[in-house]
Design a protein around this motif. Structure first.
Motif, mmCIF file in Angstrom:
data_model
loop_
_atom_site.group_PDB
_atom_site.id
_atom_site.type_symbol
_atom_site.label_atom_id
_atom_site.label_comp_id
_atom_site.label_asym_id
_atom_site.label_seq_id
_atom_site.Cartn_x
_atom_site.Cartn_y
_atom_site.Cartn_z
ATOM 1 N N LEU A 77 0.829 -1.210 0.000
ATOM 2 C CA LEU A 77 0.000 0.000 0.000
ATOM 3 C C LEU A 77 0.865 1.263 0.000
ATOM 4 O O LEU A 77 0.621 2.186 -0.789
ATOM 5 C CB LEU A 77 -0.936 0.002 1.209
ATOM 6 C CG LEU A 77 -1.843 1.229 1.345
ATOM 7 C CD1 LEU A 77 -2.753 1.373 0.122
ATOM 8 C CD2 LEU A 77 -2.660 1.152 2.614
ATOM 9 N N THR A 78 1.889 1.299 0.837
ATOM 10 C CA THR A 78 2.769 2.463 0.896
ATOM 11 C C THR A 78 3.474 2.672 -0.441
ATOM 12 O O THR A 78 3.571 3.791 -0.937
ATOM 13 C CB THR A 78 3.808 2.309 2.029
ATOM 14 O OG1 THR A 78 3.112 2.127 3.262
ATOM 15 C CG2 THR A 78 4.710 3.522 2.123
ATOM 16 N N THR A 79 3.945 1.584 -1.036
ATOM 17 C CA THR A 79 4.622 1.683 -2.334
ATOM 18 C C THR A 79 3.676 2.227 -3.400
ATOM 19 O O THR A 79 4.054 3.104 -4.183
ATOM 20 C CB THR A 79 5.159 0.301 -2.768
ATOM 21 O OG1 THR A 79 6.051 -0.173 -1.763
ATOM 22 C CG2 THR A 79 5.887 0.379 -4.092
ATOM 23 N N LEU A 80 2.447 1.723 -3.426
ATOM 24 C CA LEU A 80 1.468 2.212 -4.403
ATOM 25 C C LEU A 80 1.179 3.701 -4.208
ATOM 26 O O LEU A 80 1.088 4.460 -5.173
ATOM 27 C CB LEU A 80 0.174 1.407 -4.314
ATOM 28 C CG LEU A 80 0.238 -0.033 -4.827
ATOM 29 C CD1 LEU A 80 -1.054 -0.776 -4.519
ATOM 30 C CD2 LEU A 80 0.528 -0.050 -6.312
ATOM 31 N N LEU A 81 1.043 4.119 -2.964
ATOM 32 C CA LEU A 81 0.786 5.527 -2.679
ATOM 33 C C LEU A 81 1.966 6.403 -3.111
ATOM 34 O O LEU A 81 1.778 7.447 -3.743
ATOM 35 C CB LEU A 81 0.503 5.738 -1.192
ATOM 36 C CG LEU A 81 -0.857 5.246 -0.704
ATOM 37 C CD1 LEU A 81 -0.939 5.308 0.812
ATOM 38 C CD2 LEU A 81 -1.975 6.057 -1.341
ATOM 39 N N PRO A 106 25.214 0.396 -3.669
ATOM 40 C CA PRO A 106 24.030 -0.147 -4.340
ATOM 41 C C PRO A 106 22.803 -0.103 -3.437
ATOM 42 O O PRO A 106 22.894 -0.316 -2.230
ATOM 43 C CB PRO A 106 24.428 -1.585 -4.670
ATOM 44 C CG PRO A 106 25.523 -1.917 -3.728
ATOM 45 C CD PRO A 106 26.218 -0.627 -3.393
ATOM 46 N N GLU A 107 21.674 0.205 -4.044
ATOM 47 C CA GLU A 107 20.389 0.268 -3.335
ATOM 48 C C GLU A 107 19.421 -0.729 -3.974
ATOM 49 O O GLU A 107 19.343 -0.825 -5.194
ATOM 50 C CB GLU A 107 19.777 1.663 -3.472
ATOM 51 C CG GLU A 107 20.606 2.777 -2.919
ATOM 52 C CD GLU A 107 19.978 4.143 -3.174
ATOM 53 O OE1 GLU A 107 20.362 5.081 -2.467
ATOM 54 O OE2 GLU A 107 19.119 4.287 -4.076
ATOM 55 N N TYR A 108 18.695 -1.437 -3.128
ATOM 56 C CA TYR A 108 17.703 -2.397 -3.608
ATOM 57 C C TYR A 108 16.390 -2.122 -2.910
ATOM 58 O O TYR A 108 16.348 -1.908 -1.704
ATOM 59 C CB TYR A 108 18.178 -3.832 -3.356
ATOM 60 C CG TYR A 108 19.445 -4.118 -4.120
ATOM 61 C CD1 TYR A 108 19.402 -4.483 -5.454
ATOM 62 C CD2 TYR A 108 20.687 -3.970 -3.517
ATOM 63 C CE1 TYR A 108 20.562 -4.706 -6.177
ATOM 64 C CE2 TYR A 108 21.862 -4.191 -4.225
ATOM 65 C CZ TYR A 108 21.783 -4.555 -5.553
ATOM 66 O OH TYR A 108 22.937 -4.768 -6.267
ATOM 67 N N PHE A 109 15.311 -2.105 -3.688
ATOM 68 C CA PHE A 109 14.014 -1.685 -3.184
ATOM 69 C C PHE A 109 12.966 -2.755 -3.456
ATOM 70 O O PHE A 109 12.914 -3.336 -4.546
ATOM 71 C CB PHE A 109 13.642 -0.368 -3.872
ATOM 72 C CG PHE A 109 12.434 0.305 -3.327
ATOM 73 C CD1 PHE A 109 12.442 0.860 -2.061
ATOM 74 C CD2 PHE A 109 11.278 0.400 -4.083
ATOM 75 C CE1 PHE A 109 11.333 1.493 -1.554
ATOM 76 C CE2 PHE A 109 10.155 1.039 -3.584
ATOM 77 C CZ PHE A 109 10.188 1.587 -2.321
ATOM 78 N N ASN A 110 12.132 -3.007 -2.463
ATOM 79 C CA ASN A 110 10.987 -3.923 -2.502
ATOM 80 C C ASN A 110 11.255 -5.263 -3.185
ATOM 81 O O ASN A 110 11.872 -6.128 -2.594
ATOM 82 C CB ASN A 110 9.771 -3.234 -3.107
ATOM 83 C CG ASN A 110 9.091 -2.355 -2.076
ATOM 84 O OD1 ASN A 110 9.530 -2.250 -0.942
ATOM 85 N ND2 ASN A 110 8.016 -1.709 -2.450
ATOM 86 N N GLU A 111 10.814 -5.434 -4.430
ATOM 87 C CA GLU A 111 10.927 -6.744 -5.086
ATOM 88 C C GLU A 111 12.370 -7.170 -5.320
ATOM 89 O O GLU A 111 12.648 -8.339 -5.547
ATOM 90 C CB GLU A 111 10.126 -6.771 -6.400
ATOM 91 C CG GLU A 111 10.624 -5.837 -7.476
ATOM 92 C CD GLU A 111 10.154 -4.400 -7.323
ATOM 93 O OE1 GLU A 111 10.693 -3.531 -8.034
ATOM 94 O OE2 GLU A 111 9.269 -4.126 -6.494
ATOM 95 N N GLN A 112 13.311 -6.230 -5.240
ATOM 96 C CA GLN A 112 14.735 -6.565 -5.398
ATOM 97 C C GLN A 112 15.348 -7.088 -4.095
ATOM 98 O O GLN A 112 16.476 -7.574 -4.109
ATOM 99 C CB GLN A 112 15.522 -5.329 -5.825
ATOM 100 C CG GLN A 112 15.105 -4.759 -7.160
ATOM 101 C CD GLN A 112 15.805 -3.443 -7.419
ATOM 102 O OE1 GLN A 112 15.847 -2.576 -6.553
ATOM 103 N NE2 GLN A 112 16.372 -3.313 -8.599
ATOM 104 N N VAL A 113 14.629 -6.979 -2.995
ATOM 105 C CA VAL A 113 15.158 -7.415 -1.696
ATOM 106 C C VAL A 113 14.954 -8.926 -1.580
ATOM 107 O O VAL A 113 14.009 -9.412 -0.972
ATOM 108 C CB VAL A 113 14.502 -6.639 -0.524
ATOM 109 C CG1 VAL A 113 15.061 -7.106 0.810
ATOM 110 C CG2 VAL A 113 14.708 -5.147 -0.697
ATOM 111 N N ARG A 114 15.881 -9.636 -2.259
ATOM 112 C CA ARG A 114 15.863 -11.102 -2.276
ATOM 113 C C ARG A 114 17.296 -11.595 -2.092
ATOM 114 O O ARG A 114 18.251 -10.948 -2.516
ATOM 115 C CB ARG A 114 15.326 -11.614 -3.619
ATOM 116 C CG ARG A 114 13.929 -11.160 -3.941
ATOM 117 C CD ARG A 114 13.360 -11.878 -5.178
ATOM 118 N NE ARG A 114 14.352 -12.284 -6.144
ATOM 119 C CZ ARG A 114 14.486 -11.739 -7.366
ATOM 120 N NH1 ARG A 114 13.712 -10.758 -7.750
ATOM 121 N NH2 ARG A 114 15.397 -12.198 -8.198
ATOM 122 N N ALA A 115 17.416 -12.748 -1.487
ATOM 123 C CA ALA A 115 18.737 -13.313 -1.204
ATOM 124 C C ALA A 115 19.573 -13.494 -2.468
ATOM 125 O O ALA A 115 20.775 -13.245 -2.461
ATOM 126 C CB ALA A 115 18.595 -14.633 -0.469
#
Length: 166
Positions: A77-81, A106-115
């Motif tokens: 919800l926060t990301t969509l807003l 490097p910065e990783y956001f939401n869907e990129q936060v994976r092992a």
């Protein structure tokens, strides 16, 4: 579901290149709230690379001159807003990148936060070829932020006292 931090440690070991000067096993360390700022800072100082969420911790890691990988996850919800309303108008979200106005870390956001993404990113930071340049940029940021606030406050107080006496 296993936390991303634990999976990153496993991902680093799995993706490690032969001959890379890394311990056989990377043991992620989590510093919990309430355990003290000093402990978190000591953990950063003792680290070769730091994986952390965006915020003041990224600035602290820069001030102790540590390579880092920054990962941040928001609720859907926060990301969509944020995206839908165009609230964020900056290219970066980590303090070092914002202060340098370019990508230092490097910065990783939401869907990129994976092992599978963060593990190799941590390894890349361990073998950065531009480490001296990174450290120099961290020093520049530190100097930019250091404005002798105590001295400025003392001068302002003296000025106010002098003005009230005249």
């Amino acid at each position: 579901q296993q936390p991303v931090l634990g999976l990153v440690g496993q991902g680093v070991e799995k993706n490690r290149q032969p001959g890379l000067p890394v311990e056989r096993s990377i043991r992620p360390q989590r510093v919990r709230r309430g355990e003290g700022h000093r402990q978190a800072q000591q953990a950063m100082i003792a680290s070769d690379v730091v994986l952390l969420a965006s915020g003041t911790a990224t600035l602290e890691a820069a001030l102790v001159k540590r390579p880092m990988v920054v990962a941040y996850r928001l609720s859907t919800l926060t990301t969509l807003l944020i995206k839908g309303l165009g609230i964020v108008k900056t290219r970066f979200f980590s303090q070092p990148n914002l202060l340098a106005n370019r990508e230092l870390v490097p910065e990783y956001f939401n869907e990129q936060v994976r092992a599978d993404i963060l593990g190799p990113a941590v390894l890349d930071q361990l073998v950065r070829k531009d480490r001296v340049t990174l450290d120099e940029e961290y020093v520049r940021i530190h100097q930019q932020l250091r404005q002798d606030a105590s001295e400025q406050a003392a001068r302002a107080i003296v000025q106010l006292i002098e003005q009230s006496q005249s």
